[in-house]
Design a protein around this motif. Structure first.
Motif, PDB file in Angstrom:
ATOM      1  N   ASP A   1      11.865   1.895  -0.197  1.00  0.00           N
ATOM      2  CA  ASP A   1      11.265   1.854  -1.529  1.00  0.00           C
ATOM      3  C   ASP A   1      12.014   2.840  -2.409  1.00  0.00           C
ATOM      4  O   ASP A   1      11.784   4.040  -2.342  1.00  0.00           O
ATOM      5  CB  ASP A   1       9.781   2.218  -1.437  1.00  0.00           C
ATOM      6  CG  ASP A   1       9.090   2.204  -2.792  1.00  0.00           C
ATOM      7  OD1 ASP A   1       9.746   1.966  -3.821  1.00  0.00           O
ATOM      8  OD2 ASP A   1       7.869   2.435  -2.804  1.00  0.00           O
TER       9      ASP A   1
ATOM     10  N   LEU B   1       9.296  -0.269   3.826  1.00  0.00           N
ATOM     11  CA  LEU B   1       8.526  -1.505   3.747  1.00  0.00           C
ATOM     12  C   LEU B   1       9.066  -2.510   4.752  1.00  0.00           C
ATOM     13  O   LEU B   1      10.274  -2.566   5.004  1.00  0.00           O
ATOM     14  CB  LEU B   1       8.640  -2.127   2.346  1.00  0.00           C
ATOM     15  CG  LEU B   1       8.282  -1.226   1.174  1.00  0.00           C
ATOM     16  CD1 LEU B   1       8.632  -1.915  -0.135  1.00  0.00           C
ATOM     17  CD2 LEU B   1       6.816  -0.864   1.208  1.00  0.00           C
TER      18      LEU B   1
ATOM     19  N   LEU C   1       9.679  -6.433   5.332  1.00  0.00           N
ATOM     20  CA  LEU C   1       9.778  -7.699   4.618  1.00  0.00           C
ATOM     21  C   LEU C   1       9.498  -8.804   5.620  1.00  0.00           C
ATOM     22  O   LEU C   1      10.126  -8.857   6.676  1.00  0.00           O
ATOM     23  CB  LEU C   1      11.172  -7.873   4.017  1.00  0.00           C
ATOM     24  CG  LEU C   1      11.606  -6.773   3.058  1.00  0.00           C
ATOM     25  CD1 LEU C   1      13.029  -7.024   2.589  1.00  0.00           C
ATOM     26  CD2 LEU C   1      10.667  -6.667   1.881  1.00  0.00           C
TER      27      LEU C   1
ATOM     28  N   ALA D   1       5.963  -8.072   1.290  1.00  0.00           N
ATOM     29  CA  ALA D   1       6.377  -6.708   1.640  1.00  0.00           C
ATOM     30  C   ALA D   1       5.119  -5.879   1.875  1.00  0.00           C
ATOM     31  O   ALA D   1       4.146  -5.984   1.130  1.00  0.00           O
ATOM     32  CB  ALA D   1       7.203  -6.090   0.525  1.00  0.00           C
TER      33      ALA D   1
END
Length: 92
Positions: A39, A49, A51, A62
């Motif tokens: 991030d 994060l 995905l 996310a």
């Protein structure tokens, strides 16, 4: 010359190890993980994060790594929010 050792530094931008594969959400949906992303709006805290893409809709989602790999309480039992259902491939 000093012989004093210094503590190793931790790079907040170093990608965490994460098992890539297909995961089942505790509500039943299947999701294929694409990888982890940093991030960039929160660079000093090193927030990562996951995905992941829904097999049902194809939508890319996310979620914070700590939430993705975390547990929740459901029906009085503690269960994984996402459970790995395929042979993992470690990605960094």
């Amino acid at each position: 010359m000093s012989t004093e050792k210094t503590a190793p530094t931790v790079d907040p931008l170093a990608a965490p190890t994460f098992s890539r594969g297909t995961y089942r959400h505790y509500k039943g949906g299947l999701y294929d993980t694409e990888g982890v992303a940093h991030d960039s709006t929160n660079a000093t805290e090193g927030r990562w994060l996951v995905l992941y893409r829904s097999r049902e809709t194809g939508i890319l989602h996310a979620r914070e790594l700590s939430e993705f790999t975390g547990v929740i309480e459901r029906g009085g039992a503690v269960v994984a929010r996402f459970a790995l259902v395929t042979t993992p491939q470690s990605i960094e």
